[in-house]
Scaffold this motif. Structure first.
Motif, PDB file in Angstrom:
ATOM      1  N   PHE A   1       3.504   8.874 -10.395  1.00 39.08           N
ATOM      2  CA  PHE A   1       2.643   9.219  -9.266  1.00 39.08           C
ATOM      3  C   PHE A   1       2.703   8.147  -8.193  1.00 39.08           C
ATOM      4  O   PHE A   1       2.781   8.459  -6.992  1.00 39.08           O
ATOM      5  CB  PHE A   1       1.203   9.403  -9.758  1.00 39.08           C
ATOM      6  N   ARG A   2       2.651   6.885  -8.578  1.00 33.39           N
ATOM      7  CA  ARG A   2       2.698   5.799  -7.596  1.00 33.39           C
ATOM      8  C   ARG A   2       4.019   5.802  -6.836  1.00 33.39           C
ATOM      9  O   ARG A   2       4.063   5.537  -5.630  1.00 33.39           O
ATOM     10  CB  ARG A   2       2.486   4.448  -8.286  1.00 33.39           C
ATOM     11  N   CYS A   3       5.087   6.115  -7.516  1.00 36.77           N
ATOM     12  CA  CYS A   3       6.396   6.200  -6.862  1.00 36.77           C
ATOM     13  C   CYS A   3       6.419   7.337  -5.846  1.00 36.77           C
ATOM     14  O   CYS A   3       6.892   7.175  -4.715  1.00 36.77           O
ATOM     15  CB  CYS A   3       7.484   6.391  -7.915  1.00 36.77           C
ATOM     16  N   PHE A   4       5.896   8.486  -6.243  1.00 36.95           N
ATOM     17  CA  PHE A   4       5.821   9.633  -5.343  1.00 36.95           C
ATOM     18  C   PHE A   4       4.908   9.337  -4.160  1.00 36.95           C
ATOM     19  O   PHE A   4       5.223   9.665  -3.002  1.00 36.95           O
ATOM     20  CB  PHE A   4       5.310  10.846  -6.126  1.00 36.95           C
ATOM     21  N   GLN A   5       3.785   8.713  -4.420  1.00 35.17           N
ATOM     22  CA  GLN A   5       2.846   8.364  -3.361  1.00 35.17           C
ATOM     23  C   GLN A   5       3.483   7.409  -2.358  1.00 35.17           C
ATOM     24  O   GLN A   5       3.345   7.571  -1.139  1.00 35.17           O
ATOM     25  CB  GLN A   5       1.601   7.719  -3.981  1.00 35.17           C
ATOM     26  N   ARG A   6       4.215   6.417  -2.867  1.00 42.51           N
ATOM     27  CA  ARG A   6       4.882   5.451  -1.993  1.00 42.51           C
ATOM     28  C   ARG A   6       5.942   6.138  -1.133  1.00 42.51           C
ATOM     29  O   ARG A   6       6.108   5.811   0.045  1.00 42.51           O
ATOM     30  CB  ARG A   6       5.502   4.346  -2.846  1.00 42.51           C
ATOM     31  N   GLU A   7       6.648   7.095  -1.703  1.00 41.24           N
ATOM     32  CA  GLU A   7       7.667   7.834  -0.957  1.00 41.24           C
ATOM     33  C   GLU A   7       7.044   8.614   0.194  1.00 41.24           C
ATOM     34  O   GLU A   7       7.599   8.689   1.294  1.00 41.24           O
ATOM     35  CB  GLU A   7       8.409   8.782  -1.902  1.00 41.24           C
ATOM     36  N   PHE A   8       5.876   9.202  -0.056  1.00 41.36           N
ATOM     37  CA  PHE A   8       5.166   9.926   1.005  1.00 41.36           C
ATOM     38  C   PHE A   8       4.710   8.973   2.104  1.00 41.36           C
ATOM     39  O   PHE A   8       4.899   9.255   3.306  1.00 41.36           O
ATOM     40  CB  PHE A   8       3.962  10.656   0.406  1.00 41.36           C
ATOM     41  N   LEU A   9       4.136   7.854   1.724  1.00 44.65           N
ATOM     42  CA  LEU A   9       3.630   6.905   2.719  1.00 44.65           C
ATOM     43  C   LEU A   9       4.761   6.331   3.566  1.00 44.65           C
ATOM     44  O   LEU A   9       4.595   6.134   4.776  1.00 44.65           O
ATOM     45  CB  LEU A   9       2.867   5.780   2.027  1.00 44.65           C
ATOM     46  N   LEU A  10       5.911   6.072   2.969  1.00 43.44           N
ATOM     47  CA  LEU A  10       7.040   5.517   3.711  1.00 43.44           C
ATOM     48  C   LEU A  10       7.574   6.504   4.753  1.00 43.44           C
ATOM     49  O   LEU A  10       8.158   6.090   5.751  1.00 43.44           O
ATOM     50  CB  LEU A  10       8.157   5.105   2.748  1.00 43.44           C
ATOM     51  N   GLY A  11       7.390   7.794   4.517  1.00 43.15           N
ATOM     52  CA  GLY A  11       7.805   8.772   5.504  1.00 43.15           C
ATOM     53  C   GLY A  11       6.748   9.047   6.550  1.00 43.15           C
ATOM     54  O   GLY A  11       7.068   9.300   7.720  1.00 43.15           O
ATOM     55  N   TYR A  12       5.485   9.004   6.145  1.00 41.45           N
ATOM     56  CA  TYR A  12       4.384   9.406   7.026  1.00 41.45           C
ATOM     57  C   TYR A  12       3.889   8.273   7.922  1.00 41.45           C
ATOM     58  O   TYR A  12       3.635   8.472   9.115  1.00 41.45           O
ATOM     59  CB  TYR A  12       3.238   9.923   6.160  1.00 41.45           C
ATOM     60  N   LEU A  13       3.746   7.078   7.382  1.00 39.50           N
ATOM     61  CA  LEU A  13       3.136   5.983   8.131  1.00 39.50           C
ATOM     62  C   LEU A  13       3.917   5.581   9.386  1.00 39.50           C
ATOM     63  O   LEU A  13       3.295   5.283  10.420  1.00 39.50           O
ATOM     64  CB  LEU A  13       2.915   4.773   7.222  1.00 39.50           C
ATOM     65  N   PRO A  14       5.264   5.532   9.368  1.00 37.14           N
ATOM     66  CA  PRO A  14       5.964   5.216  10.620  1.00 37.14           C
ATOM     67  C   PRO A  14       5.678   6.222  11.737  1.00 37.14           C
ATOM     68  O   PRO A  14       5.575   5.838  12.907  1.00 37.14           O
ATOM     69  CB  PRO A  14       7.446   5.239  10.219  1.00 37.14           C
TER      70      PRO A  14
END
Length: 277
Positions: free
Chosen positions: A3-16
């Motif tokens: 879950f943490r890996c998936f969450q990090r992948e989402f944040l790396l795409g969304y936050l920029p």
């Protein structure tokens, strides 16, 4: 860990993409003013962006469901990138087109990304639904920090480096490109239910009419948003004659907003147990 890996992948795409959106806010009025436009013309340009956001917002969810949510996220980054580059122009129609594209891109930014995440979280990975708020609390925390940082960066590149008020828009482009490339390469595609746009709008309208509380909530929200949009247009011409650094003022506004949100969360979930009216 999955879950943490998936969450990090989402944040790396969304936050920029969120960072790029905030960078376009602090000096927009000053940029248009430096192009020699009258305040009435600037108001018309602002209205182009607001109107396109509202009009496309009615169908953005259905559009993303049909096109694909990952493709919609990439499209959002592309539209906003073109909008930022159009700010280099001094032509009124080109700037108006840029505002329209910004409205379209922003509408997708605040619909497609979250829709993609919820579908992946529940359907593909089968994570518990109770974990979704954890991700969006991370988004809210980072978004507040990005908003404050955006004002400081805008002030630095525009005034500190003497690059002018168009500089924050150009700085936003690499963030948008990063978001588009990352989501395009690392995210899986997903789709929603295919529904006619007219039917989707009719269902939403019936929901408002059938539930007075939903109608009242929508009315209150619309009034609050209208006040915020008026404020977004007026704060620059009010503060600029006094020599107040606009980027620093923008950071102050967003920091105050983040503090208010934190106090609200503490009030409703802490010892006070306050309840919204």
């Amino acid at each position: 860990p999955a879950f943490r890996c998936f969450q990090r992948e989402f944040l790396l795409g969304y936050l920029p993409a969120l960072a790029a959106d905030w960078l376009q806010g602090p000096l927009l009025f000053q940029l248009l003013q430096s192009r020699g436009f009258l305040r009435s013309q600037i108001a018309a340009l602002y209205s182009c962006g607001f109107a396109s956001n509202v009009a496309f917002g009615l169908i953005s969810g259905v559009f993303a469901d049909r096109l694909g949510r990952k493709k919609s996220c990439v499209l959002s980054s592309g539209l906003c990138s073109v909008s930022c580059l159009l700010q280099l122009s001094r032509d009124f129609l080109a700037l108006a087109a840029g505002r329209v594209l910004a409205g379209l891109g922003t509408s997708l930014l605040f619909s497609a990304f979250e829709s993609w995440y919820v579908h992946e979280h529940l359907e593909r990975h089968d994570f518990p639904a109770e974990w979704i708020p954890d991700t969006f609390s991370h988004v809210a925390l980072w978004n507040s920090g990005l908003a404050v940082a955006a004002g400081l960066v805008a002030e630095l590149v525009a005034e500190g480096l003497a690059l002018g008020p168009v500089a924050p828009f150009l700085v936003a482009v690499p963030f948008l490109v990063l978001s588009g490339i990352f989501t395009g390469k690392n995210w899986d595609e997903n789709y929603g239910k295919s529904r006619p746009c007219g039917k989707a709008c009719a269902e939403g309208l019936r929901g408002l009419v059938s539930d007075p509380r939903a109608l009242l909530l929508g009315l209150v929200q619309a009034l609050v948003e209208s006040i915020l949009l008026i404020f977004a247009f007026l704060w620059t011409p009010v503060l600029e004659p006094h020599g107040i650094p606009l980027g620093i003022a923008f950071s102050g506004f967003t920091a105050a907003s983040a503090a208010g949100s934190a106090l609200f969360r503490r009030g409703v979930s802490g010892r006070l147990r306050l309840q919204p009216l």
